[in-house]
Scaffold this motif. Structure first.
Motif, PDB file in Angstrom:
ATOM      1  N   ALA A 124      -3.378   4.124  13.017  1.00  0.00           N
ATOM      2  CA  ALA A 124      -3.598   3.895  11.582  1.00  0.00           C
ATOM      3  C   ALA A 124      -2.871   4.910  10.711  1.00  0.00           C
ATOM      4  CB  ALA A 124      -5.092   3.926  11.276  1.00  0.00           C
ATOM      5  N   TYR A 125      -2.507   6.065  11.277  1.00  0.00           N
ATOM      6  CA  TYR A 125      -1.954   7.110  10.415  1.00  0.00           C
ATOM      7  C   TYR A 125      -0.806   7.944  11.002  1.00  0.00           C
ATOM      8  CZ  TYR A 125      -4.985  10.276  13.162  1.00  0.00           C
ATOM      9  OH  TYR A 125      -5.592  10.967  14.177  1.00  0.00           O
ATOM     10  N   TYR A 126      -0.681   7.969  12.321  1.00  0.00           N
ATOM     11  CA  TYR A 126       0.188   8.978  12.918  1.00  0.00           C
ATOM     12  C   TYR A 126       1.653   8.840  12.488  1.00  0.00           C
ATOM     13  CZ  TYR A 126       1.225  12.697  16.178  1.00  0.00           C
ATOM     14  OH  TYR A 126       1.592  13.906  16.713  1.00  0.00           O
ATOM     15  N   LEU A 127       2.096   7.612  12.352  1.00  0.00           N
ATOM     16  CA  LEU A 127       3.487   7.355  11.951  1.00  0.00           C
ATOM     17  C   LEU A 127       3.776   7.953  10.566  1.00  0.00           C
ATOM     18  CD1 LEU A 127       5.814   5.701  13.247  1.00  0.00           C
ATOM     19  CD2 LEU A 127       5.010   3.723  11.941  1.00  0.00           C
ATOM     20  N   ASP A 128       2.778   7.939   9.690  1.00  0.00           N
ATOM     21  CA  ASP A 128       2.982   8.412   8.308  1.00  0.00           C
ATOM     22  C   ASP A 128       2.710   9.902   8.130  1.00  0.00           C
ATOM     23  OD1 ASP A 128       3.666   5.901   7.493  1.00  0.00           O
ATOM     24  OD2 ASP A 128       1.705   5.400   6.686  1.00  0.00           O
ATOM     25  N   VAL A 129       1.640  10.400   8.732  1.00  0.00           N
ATOM     26  CA  VAL A 129       1.229  11.776   8.413  1.00  0.00           C
ATOM     27  C   VAL A 129       1.084  12.664   9.648  1.00  0.00           C
ATOM     28  CG1 VAL A 129       0.081  11.105   6.264  1.00  0.00           C
ATOM     29  CG2 VAL A 129      -1.237  11.185   8.389  1.00  0.00           C
ATOM     30  N   GLN A 130       1.445  12.145  10.811  1.00  0.00           N
ATOM     31  CA  GLN A 130       1.297  12.861  12.078  1.00  0.00           C
ATOM     32  C   GLN A 130      -0.136  13.408  12.222  1.00  0.00           C
ATOM     33  OE1 GLN A 130       4.390  13.675  10.122  1.00  0.00           O
ATOM     34  NE2 GLN A 130       4.899  11.730  11.058  1.00  0.00           N
ATOM     35  N   VAL A 131      -0.288  14.722  12.382  1.00  0.00           N
ATOM     36  CA  VAL A 131      -1.646  15.232  12.634  1.00  0.00           C
ATOM     37  C   VAL A 131      -2.443  15.482  11.356  1.00  0.00           C
ATOM     38  CG1 VAL A 131      -1.045  16.282  14.843  1.00  0.00           C
ATOM     39  CG2 VAL A 131      -0.850  17.630  12.752  1.00  0.00           C
ATOM     40  N   CYS A 156       0.815  -1.225   0.000  1.00  0.00           N
ATOM     41  CA  CYS A 156       0.000   0.000   0.000  1.00  0.00           C
ATOM     42  C   CYS A 156       0.845   1.269   0.000  1.00  0.00           C
ATOM     43  CB  CYS A 156      -0.951   0.008   1.185  1.00  0.00           C
ATOM     44  SG  CYS A 156      -2.131  -1.345   1.146  1.00  0.00           S
ATOM     45  N   THR A 157       2.158   1.120  -0.126  1.00  0.00           N
ATOM     46  CA  THR A 157       3.020   2.303  -0.182  1.00  0.00           C
ATOM     47  C   THR A 157       2.820   3.017  -1.522  1.00  0.00           C
ATOM     48  OG1 THR A 157       4.810   0.939  -1.042  1.00  0.00           O
ATOM     49  CG2 THR A 157       4.806   1.356   1.323  1.00  0.00           C
ATOM     50  N   PRO A 158       2.898   4.345  -1.569  1.00  0.00           N
ATOM     51  CA  PRO A 158       3.278   5.220  -0.455  1.00  0.00           C
ATOM     52  C   PRO A 158       2.094   5.667   0.403  1.00  0.00           C
ATOM     53  CG  PRO A 158       3.044   6.527  -2.443  1.00  0.00           C
ATOM     54  CD  PRO A 158       2.741   5.102  -2.828  1.00  0.00           C
ATOM     55  N   ASN A 159       0.870   5.228   0.072  1.00  0.00           N
ATOM     56  CA  ASN A 159      -0.289   5.743   0.804  1.00  0.00           C
ATOM     57  C   ASN A 159      -0.286   5.326   2.270  1.00  0.00           C
ATOM     58  OD1 ASN A 159      -0.860   5.521  -2.131  1.00  0.00           O
ATOM     59  ND2 ASN A 159      -2.666   6.670  -1.529  1.00  0.00           N
ATOM     60  N   SER A 194       2.527   3.297   4.788  1.00  0.00           N
ATOM     61  CA  SER A 194       3.881   2.732   4.770  1.00  0.00           C
ATOM     62  C   SER A 194       3.889   1.293   5.295  1.00  0.00           C
ATOM     63  CB  SER A 194       4.814   3.584   5.628  1.00  0.00           C
ATOM     64  OG  SER A 194       4.460   3.438   6.993  1.00  0.00           O
ATOM     65  N   GLU A 195       4.973   0.592   4.954  1.00  0.00           N
ATOM     66  CA  GLU A 195       5.155  -0.776   5.447  1.00  0.00           C
ATOM     67  C   GLU A 195       5.175  -0.797   6.981  1.00  0.00           C
ATOM     68  OE1 GLU A 195       8.571  -2.616   3.752  1.00  0.00           O
ATOM     69  OE2 GLU A 195       8.313  -4.495   4.864  1.00  0.00           O
ATOM     70  N   ALA A 196       5.851   0.186   7.567  1.00  0.00           N
ATOM     71  CA  ALA A 196       5.957   0.231   9.035  1.00  0.00           C
ATOM     72  C   ALA A 196       4.581   0.412   9.677  1.00  0.00           C
ATOM     73  CB  ALA A 196       6.890   1.372   9.449  1.00  0.00           C
ATOM     74  N   THR A 197       3.764   1.284   9.094  1.00  0.00           N
ATOM     75  CA  THR A 197       2.420   1.508   9.650  1.00  0.00           C
ATOM     76  C   THR A 197       1.571   0.252   9.544  1.00  0.00           C
ATOM     77  OG1 THR A 197       2.368   3.892   9.333  1.00  0.00           O
ATOM     78  CG2 THR A 197       0.252   2.770   9.253  1.00  0.00           C
ATOM     79  N   LEU A 198       1.639  -0.408   8.389  1.00  0.00           N
ATOM     80  CA  LEU A 198       0.799  -1.601   8.212  1.00  0.00           C
ATOM     81  C   LEU A 198       1.263  -2.737   9.129  1.00  0.00           C
ATOM     82  CD1 LEU A 198      -1.734  -1.966   6.652  1.00  0.00           C
ATOM     83  CD2 LEU A 198      -0.425  -2.874   4.728  1.00  0.00           C
ATOM     84  N   LYS A 199       2.565  -2.862   9.314  1.00  0.00           N
ATOM     85  CA  LYS A 199       3.076  -3.887  10.237  1.00  0.00           C
ATOM     86  C   LYS A 199       2.621  -3.594  11.665  1.00  0.00           C
ATOM     87  CE  LYS A 199       7.174  -5.810   8.045  1.00  0.00           C
ATOM     88  NZ  LYS A 199       8.625  -5.693   7.853  1.00  0.00           N
ATOM     89  N   LYS A 259      -4.892  14.211   4.908  1.00  0.00           N
ATOM     90  CA  LYS A 259      -4.075  13.479   3.923  1.00  0.00           C
ATOM     91  C   LYS A 259      -4.295  11.970   4.072  1.00  0.00           C
ATOM     92  CE  LYS A 259       0.620  12.677   2.158  1.00  0.00           C
ATOM     93  NZ  LYS A 259       0.106  11.517   1.486  1.00  0.00           N
ATOM     94  N   TYR A 260      -4.319  11.517   5.304  1.00  0.00           N
ATOM     95  CA  TYR A 260      -4.582  10.089   5.557  1.00  0.00           C
ATOM     96  C   TYR A 260      -5.903   9.665   4.920  1.00  0.00           C
ATOM     97  CZ  TYR A 260      -6.448   6.135   8.260  1.00  0.00           C
ATOM     98  OH  TYR A 260      -7.047   4.953   8.633  1.00  0.00           O
ATOM     99  N   LEU A 261      -6.935  10.489   5.090  1.00  0.00           N
ATOM    100  CA  LEU A 261      -8.253  10.133   4.556  1.00  0.00           C
ATOM    101  C   LEU A 261      -8.216  10.063   3.030  1.00  0.00           C
ATOM    102  CD1 LEU A 261     -10.378  12.293   6.986  1.00  0.00           C
ATOM    103  CD2 LEU A 261     -10.225   9.803   6.941  1.00  0.00           C
TER     104      LEU A 261
END
Ligand code: FE2
Length: 217
Positions: free
Chosen positions: A181-188, A27-30, A32-37, A192-194
């Motif tokens: 679900a999102y903080y690691l990738d997009v913080q606040v 699902c990258t870049p939407n 990240s691998e780290a977030t999904l793990k 963008k997450y949506l």
């Protein structure tokens, strides 16, 4: 697709963490691998949590996830939240992971698209409305597209790991608004997450689920 949802709901003790249906990096870049793990670890946490609850409260060992979510009022008040959080956490995450796909592969189409346009004016308006519902969540929960008790497409939100099934509705599409679900990738940057979420959903599966639900109404 409804069979998949039913098989999640029919699970009973001992609960087992199902394999992730896609690669963690797909699902990258939407996302990240780290977030999904990390997100998958939450599913594992809910599975372990529900097993522990069952072992500590043996009277519920025969209860399926569906029975917990639809008969929670029969559970003593001091245990109710724990059962809902873990059973809902399993259902919500298995359902969510089951419809993820590579970015920009699918669009909303078919009868679901037609009915969303009829209800919300356009697909863009539907996205705007469910995103607004998601932005308005205080704390954690889910923004959900459901079929309500009258068979109408409706957008609702639920708190924590609750699920529309608890309220007699059928969940079609849910967006996870827990920070994990999102903080690691997009913080606040929840907006963008949506936007990113819409791009990694297999809308063919969502439409199939919608059509399956319509057939049984
Ligand atoms: Fe989550």
């Amino acid at each position: 697709m409804k069979e998949t949802m039913d098989s999640i709901l029919d699970q009973k003790y001992p609960f087992v963490t199902t394999a992730m249906p896609i690669q963690f990096n797909e699902c990258t870049p939407n996302t990240s691998e780290a977030t999904l793990k990390n997100h998958y670890e939450y599913l594992n946490k809910y599975v372990n949590g529900l097993n522990k609850l069952m072992e500590e409260n043996e009277g519920y060992k025969s209860w399926s996830i569906k029975k917990i979510l639809t008969n929670y009022s029969q559970i003593p008040i001091d245990l109710e939240d724990d059962f809902i959080e873990n059973a809902g956490g399993i259902f919500n995450h298995e359902a969510l992971f089951g419809v993820l796909c590579k970015p920009n592969m699918k669009e909303i189409k078919g009868k679901l698209a037609d009915d969303l346009v009829r209800k919300y004016g356009s697909i863009e308006n539907f996205k705007t409305e469910i995103k607004q519902a998601a932005m308005d969540i205080i704390g954690v929960g889910y923004a959900c597209l459901v079929l309500d008790e009258n068979g109408e497409l409706t957008i609702i939100t639920v708190e924590n790991q609750e699920n529309p099934i608890m309220y007699g509705m059928k969940p079609i599409f849910m967006i996870d608004l827990w920070e994990h679900a999102y903080y690691l990738d997009v913080q606040v940057n929840k907006a963008k997450y949506l936007d990113d979420q819409f791009n990694i959903i297999d809308w063919d599966k969502i439409e199939q689920l919608y059509n399956d639900y319509l057939k049984e109404m």
